[in-house]
Design a protein around this motif. Structure first.
Motif, mmCIF file in Angstrom:
data_model
loop_
_atom_site.group_PDB
_atom_site.id
_atom_site.type_symbol
_atom_site.label_atom_id
_atom_site.label_comp_id
_atom_site.label_asym_id
_atom_site.label_seq_id
_atom_site.Cartn_x
_atom_site.Cartn_y
_atom_site.Cartn_z
ATOM 1 N N ASP A 257 5.998 23.207 8.122
ATOM 2 C CA ASP A 257 6.193 24.432 9.233
ATOM 3 C C ASP A 257 7.555 24.570 9.721
ATOM 4 O O ASP A 257 8.132 25.297 9.704
ATOM 5 C CB ASP A 257 5.189 24.019 10.694
ATOM 6 C CG ASP A 257 3.821 24.418 10.326
ATOM 7 O OD1 ASP A 257 3.409 24.946 9.346
ATOM 8 O OD2 ASP A 257 2.908 23.896 11.142
ATOM 9 N N ASN A 260 9.532 25.924 6.755
ATOM 10 C CA ASN A 260 9.366 27.450 6.543
ATOM 11 C C ASN A 260 9.834 28.175 7.645
ATOM 12 O O ASN A 260 10.309 28.944 7.474
ATOM 13 C CB ASN A 260 7.671 27.800 6.632
ATOM 14 C CG ASN A 260 7.200 27.406 5.122
ATOM 15 O OD1 ASN A 260 7.725 28.007 4.133
ATOM 16 N ND2 ASN A 260 5.751 26.821 5.191
ATOM 17 N N SER A 261 9.962 27.768 8.823
ATOM 18 C CA SER A 261 10.253 28.155 9.997
ATOM 19 C C SER A 261 12.052 28.493 9.721
ATOM 20 O O SER A 261 12.505 29.383 9.760
ATOM 21 C CB SER A 261 10.235 27.402 11.351
ATOM 22 O OG SER A 261 10.886 28.006 12.409
#
Length: 345
Positions: A257, A260-261
């Motif tokens: 996460d 990807n962020s």
């Protein structure tokens, strides 16, 4: 906005004809002429899918530049750097060969041979659109990246630049369709040689390696010899597309996460780059487009990730990125002439 007058040099190769096809859909472009070293005459007779009886291909020896706004050079390496000296400074150049990608002349000569216009290398901008957009805006000469380099660098550079992955032990496995070898006749690319097989070739010796290492070194503010990658390209029995898998080690224990962020934030203004979390990445999803799709997956080795990217080698890896750079250079919307969606099935 006023139409820009352009020419395509090397218009009958796979890359050149894709540039022509895209330009025909651009609302602010007038094609002044097309040229080629071979296959001159009415373009619709050379390529019947181009239903236009007004486009003729002249010999490159007859090329002229005085009344142009821009020229696309779709020539093999070693030919563009001889031709650019004849082009007036008022004409912008989008070069799709390798002739102006590598800044270190001795390194260029090591991989490609003697350079015929070394004085123009320093001022050329490496045309990885999303990374060098500000420099492309004011450039006179843009050197479009190689197809493999594009598929590698779009995911790799932000991961390096943001300090997410280590610069050591970068392993790249890339697979390309046969059109990446160009349209010239070669027994190695005949149907019977390619169909039903996969071939690794130019292992650790592919000419896109120096530009990958150059750009990785630049984003890390290191010298050109300080970054080394393991790169293995493969030829697969499809017409077009590249699938690239990279094996990288994390600097810290980032979650998917988090990564990807950070990537989505990095590419938030990039219409042609998609970060696809938890989705398989495949060539079918990008063929016929200027998109690059990127997926990040956890590796089985602790603190490692697998990064997968896919592009159409003839579009985002060549003609599409060239038109994207043209749009940036002339202040058009980046997506002009490039908003098509993938073919399916």
């Amino acid at each position: 906005m006023e139409c820009k007058r352009v020419a395509v040099i090397g218009a009958t190769g796979y890359t050149g004809i894709e540039v022509v096809r895209l330009l025909l859909n651009h609302p602010s472009v007038t094609i002044e002429y097309l040229s080629a070293n071979q296959n001159t005459g009415l373009l619709s007779e050379i390529y019947p899918h181009i239903l236009n009886d007004d486009l003729f291909v002249i010999s490159t020896d007859e090329a002229y530049f005085d009344n142009l706004d821009a020229v696309f050079l779709c020539l093999p390496h070693g030919q563009s750097n001889r031709l650019v000296a004849k082009i007036p400074k008022k004409v912008k150049i989008i070069d799709l060969s390798a002739d102006f990608r590598i800044k270190n002349l001795s390194l260029y000569e090591e991989w490609y041979g003697a350079h015929k216009s070394p004085d123009l290398v320093k001022g050329a901008v490496y045309g990885l659109s999303e990374i060098h957009i500000e420099n492309i805006k004011t450039a006179r000469l843009v050197a479009c990246p190689g197809c493999y380099a594009t598929a590698v660098l779009l995911p790799l550079l932000p991961l390096l630049g943001l300090g997410i992955v280590k610069e050591e032990h970068i392993i790249i496995d890339a697979k390309s369709g046969v059109s990446g070898a160009g349209r010239s006749l070669s027994s190695e690319n005949l149907f019977c040689e390619v169909n039903g097989s996969v071939k690794a070739y130019k292992i650790s010796n592919h000419r896109h390696i120096p530009e990958i290492e150059q750009e990785a070194g630049l984003i890390l503010q290191k010298g050109v010899q300080d970054i080394k990658v393991q790169f293995v390209p493969h030829l697969i029995p499809i017409n077009r597309g590249i699938l690239c898998s990279m094996y990288l080690n994390l600097k810290e224990n980032y979650s998917l996460d988090d990564i990807n962020s950070k990537l989505r934030s990095f590419y938030k203004d990039a219409p042609f780059v998609a970060i696809n979390a938890n989705k398989s990445i495949n060539i079918r999803s990008v063929v016929g487009t200027n998109q690059c799709q990127i997926g990040i997956f956890l590796g089985r080795v602790e603190n490692s990730i697998v990064v997968v990217s896919a592009i159409d080698n003839l579009l985002k890896g060549a003609a599409g990125q060239a038109l994207q750079n043209f749009n940036i250079m002339f202040s058009f919307d980046e997506m002009t002439g490039l908003s098509n969606i993938p073919f399916y099935p």
